[in-house]
Write a protein that holds these residues in place. Structure first.
Motif, mmCIF file in Angstrom:
data_model
loop_
_atom_site.group_PDB
_atom_site.id
_atom_site.type_symbol
_atom_site.label_atom_id
_atom_site.label_comp_id
_atom_site.label_asym_id
_atom_site.label_seq_id
_atom_site.Cartn_x
_atom_site.Cartn_y
_atom_site.Cartn_z
ATOM 1 N N ARG A 117 0.917 -1.314 -0.091
ATOM 2 C CA ARG A 117 -0.085 0.041 0.020
ATOM 3 C C ARG A 117 0.938 1.346 -0.062
ATOM 4 O O ARG A 117 0.617 2.213 -0.706
ATOM 5 N N LEU A 118 1.770 1.139 0.789
ATOM 6 C CA LEU A 118 2.736 2.341 1.128
ATOM 7 C C LEU A 118 3.478 2.598 -0.436
ATOM 8 O O LEU A 118 3.923 3.596 -0.918
ATOM 9 N N THR A 119 3.924 1.276 -1.098
ATOM 10 C CA THR A 119 4.595 1.477 -2.448
ATOM 11 C C THR A 119 3.722 2.107 -3.299
ATOM 12 O O THR A 119 4.009 2.913 -4.263
ATOM 13 N N LEU A 120 2.381 1.851 -3.506
ATOM 14 C CA LEU A 120 1.462 2.453 -4.408
ATOM 15 C C LEU A 120 1.477 3.805 -4.108
ATOM 16 O O LEU A 120 1.281 4.717 -5.136
ATOM 17 N N THR A 121 1.397 4.335 -3.043
ATOM 18 C CA THR A 121 1.163 5.947 -2.880
ATOM 19 C C THR A 121 2.499 6.685 -3.127
ATOM 20 O O THR A 121 2.464 7.540 -3.732
ATOM 21 N N GLN A 122 3.601 5.865 -2.900
ATOM 22 C CA GLN A 122 4.836 6.394 -3.422
ATOM 23 C C GLN A 122 4.989 6.416 -4.877
ATOM 24 O O GLN A 122 5.766 7.152 -5.491
ATOM 25 N N ALA A 123 4.187 5.535 -5.727
ATOM 26 C CA ALA A 123 4.182 5.580 -6.936
ATOM 27 C C ALA A 123 3.785 6.809 -7.688
ATOM 28 O O ALA A 123 4.470 7.557 -8.539
ATOM 29 N N PHE A 124 2.590 7.518 -7.093
ATOM 30 C CA PHE A 124 2.144 8.588 -7.308
ATOM 31 C C PHE A 124 3.024 9.947 -7.128
ATOM 32 O O PHE A 124 3.274 10.757 -7.605
#
Length: 400
Positions: A117-124
């Motif tokens: 989940r944190l990886t997904l937000t870091q993608a943005f």
């Protein structure tokens, strides 16, 4: 915005280095002031968020970051020292965002999938870091930049006029950024977000001793320190590296868009990592990416031409999962100490201030190519951290 503001430094460093005729070490004071704010402000930010909550903390961070951007206008008519002050204030606002956002994201769902989940937000976040170098190259580096020898041929009045015109190139872009941050602050002030009680992020003396008993947190904090330092070091020197005749021989304006490939690789990799790490141990993925980073940097250090150029740019793809993975692994099963652990990890981001400074020293003494051995050493530690916790993390236990 968070990512864009951070990676714009990679454009501003060679720009300010040229305008004020700085050494590599002097130019790295930009990152020293910017990431030094994480160390200075993280603990006060944790106390602030405990008092006012996550949402108000985000609003406060955006307003302070807007103030830092606005200070670039007077800095352009003053001098390098005022720029450094503006960088510190801007980064202080981003630090508050960091302290509020990361634990908020980890608390919004199943702890077992916090890393993805944190990886997904870091993608943005990486979307901003990808756009910024190309945008900054067009808006800030588009003018003709004089070499040091050409600058020295100018009369005294001409030198002052040149520095003033080049410094003024940042005024418009950063005023637009300040206005955008204020608009975002208004949006978050009125947005309806889930209310989650903020955990204590302040680290007291006794609390620090208690935190240090969690070995995976301590090793994770060192991991954050070297990861941020390595990533920022590479980004900070990329334009100067691509200007080298033995690599690409590009001008600063021509090299800036290539920095977007470095940060764009991190964005692509984070979307991939979001899916992959639901099935693969985060520790194993971390170790694999670190090993690839080391190999690519060695090619860039000892290679030449297109091979060396694309090798160093490809490190961005390997960086993709590192920060969120180290962060979530370090906070694993901390329970009530999660907020304090987050504050410690955010303090460790000061690696982005210190390690580029170290690389600058090496670049001044041994040359730019060999200086990239500094971030290579950072990835050696990340490889160790990933391998140490590769087997047991998925089963839900982190060894002491």
């Amino acid at each position: 915005m968070w990512g864009l503001l951070t990676s714009l430094n990679d454009v501003l460093i060679p720009h300010l280095k040229s305008v004020y005729t700085l050494t590599y070490v002097q130019a790295m004071l930009v990152q020293f002031c910017f990431f030094g704010a994480y160390f200075v402000v993280s603990l006060p930010a944790g106390a602030l968020i405990k008092r006012i909550g996550y949402q108000a903390g985000v609003v406060s961070g955006l307003v302070i970051a807007a103030l830092g951007c606005a200070l670039f206008y007077p800095a352009s008519t003053s001098g390098y020292a005022v720029f450094l002050l503006a960088f510190f204030i801007l980064a202080s606002g981003i630090t508050i965002l960091q302290v509020a956002a990361n634990p908020f994201v980890t608390a919004l769902g199943d702890p077992a999938t916090a890393s993805s989940r944190l990886t997904l937000t870091q993608a943005f976040n990486s979307l901003g870091t990808t756009v910024a170098p190309a945008l900054g190259g067009m808006l800030i580096l588009s003018g003709a930049v004089l070499t040091a020898s050409e600058f020295e041929l100018l009369p005294a009045a001409g030198k002052l006029a040149y520095r003033a015109s080049e410094a003024a190139a940042v005024q418009g872009p950063y005023l637009v950024l300040a206005a955008s941050l204020l608009c975002l602050a208004l949006f978050f002030a009125f947005a309806r977000l889930p209310r989650i009680g903020a955990q204590d992020g302040a680290i007291e003396a006794g609390g620090m001793r208690s935190l240090l008993r969690h070995r995976h947190l301590v090793l994770g904090a060192i991991g954050i320190f070297v990861y941020v330092g390595g990533e920022v070091s590479i980004g900070s020197f990329l334009i100067n590296y691509l200007e080298q005749g033995s690599v690409a021989g590009l001008s600063a304006a021509e090299a800036a868009p290539y920095v977007s490939y470095y940060w764009g690789g991190a964005m692509v990799g984070r979307f991939i990592g979001f899916a992959v790490m639901r099935y693969v141990s985060p520790g194993k993925a971390l170790a694999f990416n670190a090993a690839c980073s080391i190999a690519l940097i060695l090619v860039a250090v000892f290679g030449e031409g297109q091979l060396a150029m694309w090798a160093i740019l490809s490190v961005g793809l390997c960086n993709s999962i590192m920060f969120p993975t180290i962060f979530s692994m370090a906070l694993h099963k901390l329970g009530p100490a999660t907020g304090q652990g987050s504050g410690l990890l955010c303090m460790a981001i000061v690696g982005g201030a210190i390690l580029p400074f170290v690389q600058g020293l090496v670049a001044d003494m041994a040359g730019l190519h060999l200086s990239f051995l500094v971030p290579a050493a950072c990835y050696v530690y990340i490889l160790f951290f990933g391998m140490k916790y590769a087997g047991l993390y998925r089963e839900g236990s982190v060894p002491a």
